[in-house]
Enzyme design. Structure first.
Site, short mmCIF file in Angstrom:
data_model
loop_
_atom_site.label_atom_id
_atom_site.label_comp_id
_atom_site.label_asym_id
_atom_site.label_seq_id
_atom_site.Cartn_x
_atom_site.Cartn_y
_atom_site.Cartn_z
N SER A 132 -6.54 -7.66 -2.12
CA SER A 132 -7.93 -7.79 -2.53
C SER A 132 -8.02 -8.57 -3.83
CB SER A 132 -8.55 -6.41 -2.73
OG SER A 132 -9.78 -6.47 -3.40
N TYR A 157 -8.77 1.73 -6.31
CA TYR A 157 -8.68 0.85 -5.15
C TYR A 157 -7.82 -0.36 -5.45
CZ TYR A 157 -10.10 -2.73 -1.79
OH TYR A 157 -10.09 -3.73 -0.84
#
Length: 341
Positions: A132, A157
């Site tokens: 990501s 995350y």
């Protein structure tokens, strides 16, 4: 089109990117096993609607299971003998990681461990996994480059995605498992995730509710249309990484490659758009003005993301380029058809 039908595992197949990638691979004649646990992080009916389309293809096989189920994952790998694995399943969302951190460890760490073990024992030819743009965290140099270190994540995350990159490198080094990590930048488009800002904004504007605009609107995002993401992934499936003989350890070692068969790439539009401009484009296609609730920057968020995609262009000859106006137009058309008709 592939000359030989290959067994491909796509995890997160009922998700946004997994659905679109599976559709493309099936169109190319591949046999796709789609894995998903259909969790309730967002509307399960949307996931089931995506699956209903995939299931119409006889080369698609759906498996409902959890990545963190070690026994089930070992059985899956043993049964299908996958040639290629694309791991897109994950607990997503920066803000959700602030309130439910354990879900990220179970799915993104334990689950990815089971993927790596399956690939190792069944000698998978190539593992492609979703990282990501969040891994860039506190980095301020833009555009974000895969050649820069990413050691200061701002959310759990992001930390789990950075951990995935490190875990994959370990398996590439220990077991010569070819691994490619893909840092996606703000993916949007038809069949998208309802927790994403563009989706939330669209719903709120149509329902005449105010939208939450964080950092007082002073945000920029490298919005990347879903078809560009899929094109990048498909090209990189065929680009199996090899060891870089020029790589050297030390203070100037390149984190994007290795002495092992390991590689990282950004997939982004390489053209960040101001949040307020993005909202204006939405308003234009919806024919309604948004009522805006301006708020401070949320914990875990970054003011800008901006992808350097030179390596993607150099290695596979592709650079995402769908204009934001065209991408939003297609999304709105889908949204109105799916939810309003």
């Amino acid at each position: 089109m592939a000359n030989v039908v290959r067994n491909m595992l796509v995890t997160g197949a009922a998700g946004f990117i997994g659905f679109h990638l599976s559709m493309q691979l099936l169109a190319q004649g591949e046999f796709v096993v789609g894995l998903d646990n259909l969790n309730s992080y967002y509307d399960v009916k949307l996931k089931e609607a995506r699956l209903s389309i995939l299931k119409k293809n006889r080369n698609f096989q759906f498996i409902k299971t959890n990545l963190a189920d070690r026994e089930a994952m070992a059985k899956l790998f043993n049964e299908y003998k996958f040639d290629i694995v694309v791991n897109l399943a994950a607990q997503a969302g920066v803000r959700y990681s602030l309130i439910n951190p354990h879900a990220y460890i179970e799915s993104n760490i334990v689950g990815f461990m089971n993927i790596l073990e399956g690939c190792r024992h069944q000698q998978v030819r190539h593992l492609i996994f979703a990282s990501s743009s969040s891994v860039y965290g506190a980095n301020t140099k833009t555009p974000f480059s895969i050649h820069d270190n990413v050691d200061h994540p701002l959310s759990l995350y992001a930390a789990t995605k950075k951990a995935n990159e490190l875990m994959a490198h370990t398996y590439a080094a220990l077991y010569q498992l070819p691994c490619t990590g893909l840092r996606f930048f703000t993916v949007y488009g038809p069949w998208g995730r309802p927790d994403m800002a563009y989706f939330l904004f669209t719903k709120a504007i149509l329902e005449d509710r105010p939208i939450d605009v964080f950092n007082e609107g002073r945000m920029k995002r490298d919005f990347t249309y879903i078809d560009d993401i899929v094109e990048g992934v498909v090209r990189l499936i065929e680009h199996i990484p090899t060891p870089n003989p020029a790589w050297q350890s030390g203070s100037h070692s390149d984190p994007s490659c290795s002495f092992a068969p390991y590689r990282l790439y950004n997939i982004g539009n390489n053209h960040p758009v101001a949040l307020m401009e993005f909202i204006e484009i939405l308003e234009g296609y919806l024919g309604k003005k948004a009522r805006k609730n301006f708020l401070p920057l949320q914990a875990g968020d970054v003011p800008i993301n901006f992808a350097d995609v030179d390596d993607l262009m150099k290695d596979v000859g592709f650079r995402p380029a769908t204009p934001i106006e065209e991408g939003i137009k297609r999304f709105i058309a889908w949204y109105l058809n799916y939810y309003c008709c």
